[in-house]
Design an enzyme around this catalytic site. Structure first.
Site, PDB file in Angstrom:
ATOM      1  N   GLY A  11       0.835  -1.206   0.000  1.00 39.66           N
ATOM      2  CA  GLY A  11       0.000   0.000   0.000  1.00 39.66           C
ATOM      3  C   GLY A  11       0.862   1.245   0.000  1.00 39.66           C
ATOM      4  O   GLY A  11       0.538   2.263   0.618  1.00 39.66           O
ATOM      5  N   ALA A  12       1.966   1.165  -0.731  1.00 40.48           N
ATOM      6  CA  ALA A  12       3.006   2.206  -0.652  1.00 40.48           C
ATOM      7  C   ALA A  12       2.556   3.552  -1.193  1.00 40.48           C
ATOM      8  O   ALA A  12       3.151   4.580  -0.860  1.00 40.48           O
ATOM      9  CB  ALA A  12       4.246   1.723  -1.417  1.00 40.48           C
ATOM     10  N   ALA A  13       1.496   3.558  -2.019  1.00 42.91           N
ATOM     11  CA  ALA A  13       1.024   4.841  -2.558  1.00 42.91           C
ATOM     12  C   ALA A  13      -0.097   5.436  -1.716  1.00 42.91           C
ATOM     13  O   ALA A  13      -0.658   6.476  -2.076  1.00 42.91           O
ATOM     14  CB  ALA A  13       0.550   4.640  -3.996  1.00 42.91           C
ATOM     15  N   ASN A 105     -11.046  -6.920   2.183  1.00 49.38           N
ATOM     16  CA  ASN A 105      -9.609  -6.926   2.504  1.00 49.38           C
ATOM     17  C   ASN A 105      -9.043  -8.310   2.834  1.00 49.38           C
ATOM     18  O   ASN A 105      -7.852  -8.558   2.631  1.00 49.38           O
ATOM     19  CB  ASN A 105      -9.325  -5.991   3.688  1.00 49.38           C
ATOM     20  CG  ASN A 105      -9.442  -4.519   3.294  1.00 49.38           C
ATOM     21  OD1 ASN A 105      -9.463  -4.188   2.112  1.00 49.38           O
ATOM     22  ND2 ASN A 105      -9.507  -3.644   4.297  1.00 49.38           N
ATOM     23  N   ASP A 159      -3.917   2.131  19.484  1.00 47.42           N
ATOM     24  CA  ASP A 159      -4.858   2.157  20.609  1.00 47.42           C
ATOM     25  C   ASP A 159      -4.098   2.412  21.919  1.00 47.42           C
ATOM     26  O   ASP A 159      -4.534   3.174  22.780  1.00 47.42           O
ATOM     27  CB  ASP A 159      -5.608   0.820  20.681  1.00 47.42           C
ATOM     28  CG  ASP A 159      -6.186   0.439  19.336  1.00 47.42           C
ATOM     29  OD1 ASP A 159      -7.165   1.055  18.918  1.00 47.42           O
ATOM     30  OD2 ASP A 159      -5.615  -0.463  18.666  1.00 47.42           O
ATOM     31  N   HIS A 187      -8.672  -4.902  17.544  1.00 43.03           N
ATOM     32  CA  HIS A 187      -8.636  -3.496  17.114  1.00 43.03           C
ATOM     33  C   HIS A 187     -10.015  -3.166  16.531  1.00 43.03           C
ATOM     34  O   HIS A 187     -10.204  -3.058  15.324  1.00 43.03           O
ATOM     35  CB  HIS A 187      -7.521  -3.287  16.082  1.00 43.03           C
ATOM     36  CG  HIS A 187      -7.454  -1.880  15.568  1.00 43.03           C
ATOM     37  ND1 HIS A 187      -7.221  -0.789  16.382  1.00 43.03           N
ATOM     38  CD2 HIS A 187      -7.599  -1.379  14.320  1.00 43.03           C
ATOM     39  CE1 HIS A 187      -7.226   0.310  15.652  1.00 43.03           C
ATOM     40  NE2 HIS A 187      -7.462  -0.014  14.396  1.00 43.03           N
TER      41      HIS A 187
HETATM   42  P1  NAD Z   1      -5.310   4.240   1.495  1.00 45.01           P
HETATM   43  O1  NAD Z   1      -6.548   3.902   0.752  1.00 45.01           O
HETATM   44  O2  NAD Z   1      -4.850   5.648   1.522  1.00 45.01           O
HETATM   45  O3  NAD Z   1      -4.103   3.380   0.918  1.00 45.01           O
HETATM   46  C1  NAD Z   1      -4.205   2.007   0.758  1.00 45.01           C
HETATM   47  C2  NAD Z   1      -3.259   1.621  -0.363  1.00 45.01           C
HETATM   48  O4  NAD Z   1      -3.234   0.218  -0.406  1.00 45.01           O
HETATM   49  C3  NAD Z   1      -3.688   2.125  -1.747  1.00 45.01           C
HETATM   50  O5  NAD Z   1      -2.616   2.814  -2.355  1.00 45.01           O
HETATM   51  C4  NAD Z   1      -4.048   0.841  -2.490  1.00 45.01           C
HETATM   52  O6  NAD Z   1      -3.751   0.917  -3.878  1.00 45.01           O
HETATM   53  C5  NAD Z   1      -3.166  -0.164  -1.767  1.00 45.01           C
HETATM   54  N1  NAD Z   1      -3.599  -1.545  -1.886  1.00 45.01           N
HETATM   55  C6  NAD Z   1      -4.846  -2.055  -1.932  1.00 45.01           C
HETATM   56  N2  NAD Z   1      -4.813  -3.383  -2.094  1.00 45.01           N
HETATM   57  C7  NAD Z   1      -3.507  -3.742  -2.128  1.00 45.01           C
HETATM   58  C8  NAD Z   1      -2.830  -4.978  -2.297  1.00 45.01           C
HETATM   59  N3  NAD Z   1      -3.499  -6.126  -2.462  1.00 45.01           N
HETATM   60  N4  NAD Z   1      -1.478  -4.975  -2.290  1.00 45.01           N
HETATM   61  C9  NAD Z   1      -0.795  -3.831  -2.150  1.00 45.01           C
HETATM   62  N5  NAD Z   1      -1.392  -2.614  -2.014  1.00 45.01           N
HETATM   63  C10 NAD Z   1      -2.721  -2.585  -2.003  1.00 45.01           C
HETATM   64  O7  NAD Z   1      -5.486   3.657   2.962  1.00 45.01           O
HETATM   65  P2  NAD Z   1      -4.655   4.016   4.286  1.00 45.01           P
HETATM   66  O8  NAD Z   1      -5.253   5.214   4.932  1.00 45.01           O
HETATM   67  O9  NAD Z   1      -3.215   4.018   4.007  1.00 45.01           O
HETATM   68  O10 NAD Z   1      -5.066   2.767   5.219  1.00 45.01           O
HETATM   69  C11 NAD Z   1      -4.644   1.470   4.894  1.00 45.01           C
HETATM   70  C12 NAD Z   1      -5.261   0.460   5.850  1.00 45.01           C
HETATM   71  O11 NAD Z   1      -4.800   0.666   7.180  1.00 45.01           O
HETATM   72  C13 NAD Z   1      -6.796   0.499   5.924  1.00 45.01           C
HETATM   73  O12 NAD Z   1      -7.295  -0.827   5.975  1.00 45.01           O
HETATM   74  C14 NAD Z   1      -7.039   1.181   7.255  1.00 45.01           C
HETATM   75  O13 NAD Z   1      -8.314   0.878   7.793  1.00 45.01           O
HETATM   76  C15 NAD Z   1      -5.919   0.606   8.078  1.00 45.01           C
HETATM   77  N6  NAD Z   1      -5.561   1.299   9.319  1.00 45.01           N
HETATM   78  C16 NAD Z   1      -5.277   0.519  10.402  1.00 45.01           C
HETATM   79  C17 NAD Z   1      -4.910   1.115  11.595  1.00 45.01           C
HETATM   80  C18 NAD Z   1      -4.600   0.279  12.819  1.00 45.01           C
HETATM   81  O14 NAD Z   1      -4.440   0.850  13.904  1.00 45.01           O
HETATM   82  N7  NAD Z   1      -4.485  -1.037  12.734  1.00 45.01           N
HETATM   83  C19 NAD Z   1      -4.834   2.507  11.682  1.00 45.01           C
HETATM   84  C20 NAD Z   1      -5.135   3.264  10.559  1.00 45.01           C
HETATM   85  C21 NAD Z   1      -5.517   2.645   9.370  1.00 45.01           C
HETATM   86  C1  LMR Z   2      -7.910   3.712  13.462  1.00 42.85           C
HETATM   87  O1  LMR Z   2      -8.064   3.153  14.547  1.00 42.85           O
HETATM   88  O2  LMR Z   2      -7.739   4.936  13.371  1.00 42.85           O
HETATM   89  C2  LMR Z   2      -7.877   2.887  12.202  1.00 42.85           C
HETATM   90  O3  LMR Z   2      -8.128   1.542  12.474  1.00 42.85           O
HETATM   91  C3  LMR Z   2      -8.774   3.419  11.145  1.00 42.85           C
HETATM   92  C4  LMR Z   2     -10.217   3.158  11.465  1.00 42.85           C
HETATM   93  O4  LMR Z   2     -10.920   2.613  10.599  1.00 42.85           O
HETATM   94  O5  LMR Z   2     -10.646   3.483  12.568  1.00 42.85           O
END
Ligand code: NAD
Ligand code: LMR
Length: 325
Positions: A11-13, A105, A159, A187
């Protein structure tokens, strides 16, 4: 200088990576004496944008950054990787629960687990950030049967950091003055931010705050903070998530100096948590491993909150049973 470490980021972009990659390239994960090589994985449509991100990383002239590769092939991305941040996946929108993302996902993480299994370095450490992080990590771990299960973790450090920050604000302290805080479980909004064991300046935190604040304000505030950020910011947390991901991987590699930190790890069965579930637990990172803090005496209140998370994670596991080998 130690040898170059290869760090894969999926998800580098995306939004999180736009903060995360700069922190990694700055040496904030392995340390300032370890050069790093970045391996960026994206879906084909976003490889162009990832190339732009790599150009900006180049323009930042990080002394420790020794190379960047960009690919849409997981086998290449994880080849020889020492650490993997699995961020790439869809974020939720306003009013959605994270578990609603499972169908979109979940299927990402099996093939990536298999690619890690077949190609990563022997010391691979995996942090799943993409939501729902705990169950995605379970899917990934199941697909990588040759890699020790404890190399697969899900991010609950955000968290944990949120809990520290809310306590610091409430009690007029700095976040680093608090010890023995933990966020148990999933989470999700069911998570259990627990201050029962927490201390600040030699005092029990539970003696400094009233129980009504703890149960009715603190716990739900932390558990729903992700949704609050989405509501106020319009997008899910990104820079704070990247920062927490760096904290998690940094401590895993370098240790947590005896401090408790929360990591979601495969349960060993401690505290009656079903073995194998990827569960937020109190840990101390030491010698490159997470050690679960064991032997804590739990009240009925704590047990009930922990059980809610066990039940929820079992339901999520059931929902993805077709994705588990
Ligand atoms: P985003 O939409 O800005 O970026 C996600 C990127 O992942 C996109 O560039 C997309 O093209 C890429 N992607 C999608 N499928 C892919 C695959 N199969 N392989 C490689 N790349 C792929 O999203 P974001 O804001 O960066 O968030 C990413 C994820 O992190 C979301 O699921 C979000 O809910 C999660 N998140 C988790 C936490 C946590 O505390 N665990 C916190 C924040 C966000
Ligand atoms: C967060 O806790 O901020 C992330 O998991 C994004 C979300 O969906 O809440």
């Amino acid at each position: 200088m130690t040898s170059v470490k290869k760090i894969a980021v999926t998800g580098a972009a995306g939004n999180i990576s736009y903060s995360l990659l700069w922190r990694i390239a700055n040496g904030d994960v392995y340390g300032k004496d370890t050069p790093v090589e970045l391996s960026l994985l994206e879906i084909p449509q976003a490889v162009g944008a990832a190339e732009g991100v790599a150009m900006e990383l180049d323009d930042s002239a990080f002394p420790l950054l020794r190379g960047i590769t960009i690919t849409d092939d997981a086998n290449k991305a994880f080849d020889g990787a020492n650490a993997a941040f699995l961020v790439g996946s869809k974020p939720r929108g306003k009013g959605e629960e994270r578990s609603a993302l499972l169908s979109a996902n979940g299927k990402i993480f099996g093939p990536q687990g298999k690619a890690i299994n077949d190609h990563a370095a022997e010391d691979i450490r995996v942090l799943v950030v993409g939501n729902p992080a705990n169950t995605n990590a379970l899917i990934c771990q199941h697909a990588a049967q040759d890699v020790p299960a404890d190399r697969f973790t899900a991010m609950m450090r955000l968290d944990h950091n949120r809990a520290l920050s809310q306590l610091a604000t409430k009690l007029g302290k700095n976040s680093d003055e608090f010890q023995k805080v933990v966020v148990w479980g999933n989470h999700s909004a069911t998570q259990f931010p627990d201050i029962t064991f927490a201390e600040v300046g030699g005092q029990k935190v539970s003696e400094l705050v009233d129980e009504k604040w703890y149960v009715d304000e603190f716990i739900p505030r932390i558990a729903k903070r992700g949704a609050e950020i989405i509501e106020v910011r319009g997008n899910s947390s990104a820079a704070s998530a990247a920062s927490a991901a760096v904290d998690h991987m940094h401590d895993w590699i370098n240790g947590s100096d005896g401090r408790w930190v929360t990591a979601a790890l495969p349960s060993t069965g401690a505290y009656g948590i079903e073995e194998g579930l990827i569960f937020g637990q109190p840990t101390i990172a030491k010698d490159g491993r997470w050690e679960i803090v064991e032997g804590l005496e739990l009240s009925d209140f704590q047990r009930e909150r922990i059980q809610r998370n066990v039940d929820e994670l079992k339901e999520e596991r059931e929902a993805v049973k077709d994705l588990l080998n």
